[in-house]
Design a protein around this motif. Sequence first.
Motif, PDB file in Angstrom:
ATOM      1  N   GLU A  83       0.816  -1.214   0.000  1.00  0.00           N
ATOM      2  CA  GLU A  83       0.000   0.000   0.000  1.00  0.00           C
ATOM      3  C   GLU A  83       0.852   1.267   0.000  1.00  0.00           C
ATOM      4  OE1 GLU A  83      -2.875  -0.170   3.161  1.00  0.00           O
ATOM      5  OE2 GLU A  83      -3.294  -2.280   2.810  1.00  0.00           O
ATOM      6  N   THR A  85       3.793   1.645   1.382  1.00  0.00           N
ATOM      7  CA  THR A  85       4.681   1.752   2.535  1.00  0.00           C
ATOM      8  C   THR A  85       6.116   1.410   2.170  1.00  0.00           C
ATOM      9  OG1 THR A  85       2.852   1.221   4.012  1.00  0.00           O
ATOM     10  CG2 THR A  85       5.075   0.905   4.890  1.00  0.00           C
ATOM     11  N   GLY A 213       1.471   5.347   2.360  1.00  0.00           N
ATOM     12  CA  GLY A 213       1.402   4.220   3.286  1.00  0.00           C
ATOM     13  C   GLY A 213       1.388   4.639   4.740  1.00  0.00           C
ATOM     14  N   TYR A 214       1.714   3.690   5.592  1.00  0.00           N
ATOM     15  CA  TYR A 214       1.572   3.862   7.031  1.00  0.00           C
ATOM     16  C   TYR A 214       2.936   3.894   7.720  1.00  0.00           C
ATOM     17  CZ  TYR A 214       1.504  -1.131   5.883  1.00  0.00           C
ATOM     18  OH  TYR A 214       1.758  -2.356   5.324  1.00  0.00           O
ATOM     19  N   TYR A 216       5.596   2.849  10.891  1.00  0.00           N
ATOM     20  CA  TYR A 216       5.826   1.682  11.732  1.00  0.00           C
ATOM     21  C   TYR A 216       7.123   1.899  12.499  1.00  0.00           C
ATOM     22  CZ  TYR A 216       8.793   0.411   7.731  1.00  0.00           C
ATOM     23  OH  TYR A 216       9.720   0.430   6.728  1.00  0.00           O
ATOM     24  N   ALA A 224       8.381   6.721   8.866  1.00  0.00           N
ATOM     25  CA  ALA A 224       7.133   7.439   8.604  1.00  0.00           C
ATOM     26  C   ALA A 224       7.112   7.921   7.156  1.00  0.00           C
ATOM     27  CB  ALA A 224       6.987   8.621   9.556  1.00  0.00           C
ATOM     28  N   SER A 225       5.940   8.333   6.709  1.00  0.00           N
ATOM     29  CA  SER A 225       5.761   8.771   5.324  1.00  0.00           C
ATOM     30  C   SER A 225       5.706  10.289   5.227  1.00  0.00           C
ATOM     31  CB  SER A 225       4.469   8.190   4.743  1.00  0.00           C
ATOM     32  OG  SER A 225       3.344   8.793   5.352  1.00  0.00           O
ATOM     33  N   MET A 228       2.221  11.693   5.608  1.00  0.00           N
ATOM     34  CA  MET A 228       1.740  11.935   6.956  1.00  0.00           C
ATOM     35  C   MET A 228       2.283  13.252   7.505  1.00  0.00           C
ATOM     36  SD  MET A 228       2.241   9.609  10.374  1.00  0.00           S
ATOM     37  CE  MET A 228       3.822  10.340  10.753  1.00  0.00           C
ATOM     38  N   ARG A 235      -5.375  13.337  13.464  1.00  0.00           N
ATOM     39  CA  ARG A 235      -5.224  11.899  13.286  1.00  0.00           C
ATOM     40  C   ARG A 235      -3.758  11.520  13.051  1.00  0.00           C
ATOM     41  NH1 ARG A 235      -6.299   7.184  15.095  1.00  0.00           N
ATOM     42  NH2 ARG A 235      -5.966   5.513  13.602  1.00  0.00           N
ATOM     43  N   ASN A 236      -3.056  12.300  12.235  1.00  0.00           N
ATOM     44  CA  ASN A 236      -1.665  11.983  11.952  1.00  0.00           C
ATOM     45  C   ASN A 236      -0.765  12.211  13.164  1.00  0.00           C
ATOM     46  OD1 ASN A 236      -2.137  11.095   9.375  1.00  0.00           O
ATOM     47  ND2 ASN A 236      -1.629  13.026   8.383  1.00  0.00           N
ATOM     48  N   VAL A 239      -1.263   9.105  15.131  1.00  0.00           N
ATOM     49  CA  VAL A 239      -0.556   7.955  14.555  1.00  0.00           C
ATOM     50  C   VAL A 239       0.938   8.043  14.839  1.00  0.00           C
ATOM     51  CG1 VAL A 239       0.095   6.853  12.381  1.00  0.00           C
ATOM     52  CG2 VAL A 239      -2.279   7.527  12.772  1.00  0.00           C
ATOM     53  N   GLU A 243       3.605   5.491  17.211  1.00  0.00           N
ATOM     54  CA  GLU A 243       4.908   4.925  16.851  1.00  0.00           C
ATOM     55  C   GLU A 243       6.002   5.403  17.809  1.00  0.00           C
ATOM     56  OE1 GLU A 243       4.902   2.539  14.899  1.00  0.00           O
ATOM     57  OE2 GLU A 243       2.883   2.850  14.122  1.00  0.00           O
TER      58      GLU A 243
END
Length: 397
Positions: A83, A85, A213-214, A216, A224-225, A228, A235-236, A239, A243
């Motif tokens: 996706e 990531t 992507g997401y 981790y 991270a992306s 984001m 929300r970001n 998230v 992490e």
Amino acid sequence: MELELWVRLDPESGDVDAEVELAGFDGFFLHRDLDVETLTPGATVEVSTDTSAHLDRVNGYRIAGADPVRLRYRGRLPETMAEGTNVLNDDVLELSIYSAWYPVPLDLGSFSWRLHLDVPSGWRLFTNGEPGQDGVLHHDGNAATGDIAVAGARKVDVMHLADGVELVTCGSVGDAASELGPLIVQGLALLRNWYGAPERLDAGRVVVTERGGYPYSRMPTVFASAEMVEKQTARNVHVLGHELAHFWWNIAPVASHDDWINEALAEYSALRLTEELVGSEASDKVVRGYQLEAEMSREDPPMAHTDPDDEKSYATNKYNRGSLFFRALAELLEPNELDALLTRFHTAHAVAGDASIEGFVELLRQADPALAGEAQRVLEERAWDGHWPGVSLTTIP
């Protein structure tokens, strides 16, 4: 389990040519675009029916006839995987367990590894490993999460933050990354205030790659992306907070139901960070959403028995119900008492990575036997609805 990997990688084309020695592996997952051959006489590697909901486009393999076994694999990986990531192009690369670019243990458990990585000149790479005296990257198996994560680019910027933490940007991330630094510093300061200094972290790193992507975490690095970072919505922030919290909450083996500890406490911490950094309205919105999802998810198993590969109940049990569970305990205990218990819990299990749900309940029992009994009941309750009688989990009624 131990893995040593020699790999030649061309990010622009996606070509991979690798040799790997596996010790203690009975099988593995590998991206389906990579062909495998055995180099060890007498050893066999055959395609199996093993699957994983967490990995993207993989084949399972079973090993027989030798241990350790040496393999060669090669092929061409796609430009985007998992996706978005994981990516491979002429500007940036990021690879991890999600794309199975290396042989991933069938149980997704931890392992020791050594990595010899050959990429074209001009690239600068960052991993969750450590450089040895011979320049080879390595990571010991005494960690809750097993992975070989690599990110890098030709264009790299490094910002040194407080307490030895670095913010690394790979590719054209943009000016938004400069705003991320203070957010990371504030978040880590709050977490340190709540849970003390993390036991396994001398210095951490947040790597932001030009990808989607997401995010981790693979300690001591959070990946991270740019997507984001560029959209620092509530929300970001939440998230990213999750992490960052894994610097503390990476203390239970991921290949067991006790992984609930890692994810539930990281999400509970993210909820607290959202409240502190964004505001009570934002955190309350998350709580109400989680309660609604818990009420609607009526077929989930008990939190204490969530299968690590159960994709259906993963989010509702580990993130949603898990964070609500710890938020309720914080309300029922004396002020700061849960933080004190969690600090002890982290300290006791961070190095060995052997925390368990049962161990936490026992620790809680020492502080409040009656509450521990009620907590045990909730953990064993099928499809808990996210409500604790007599306790309001939102800041604003």
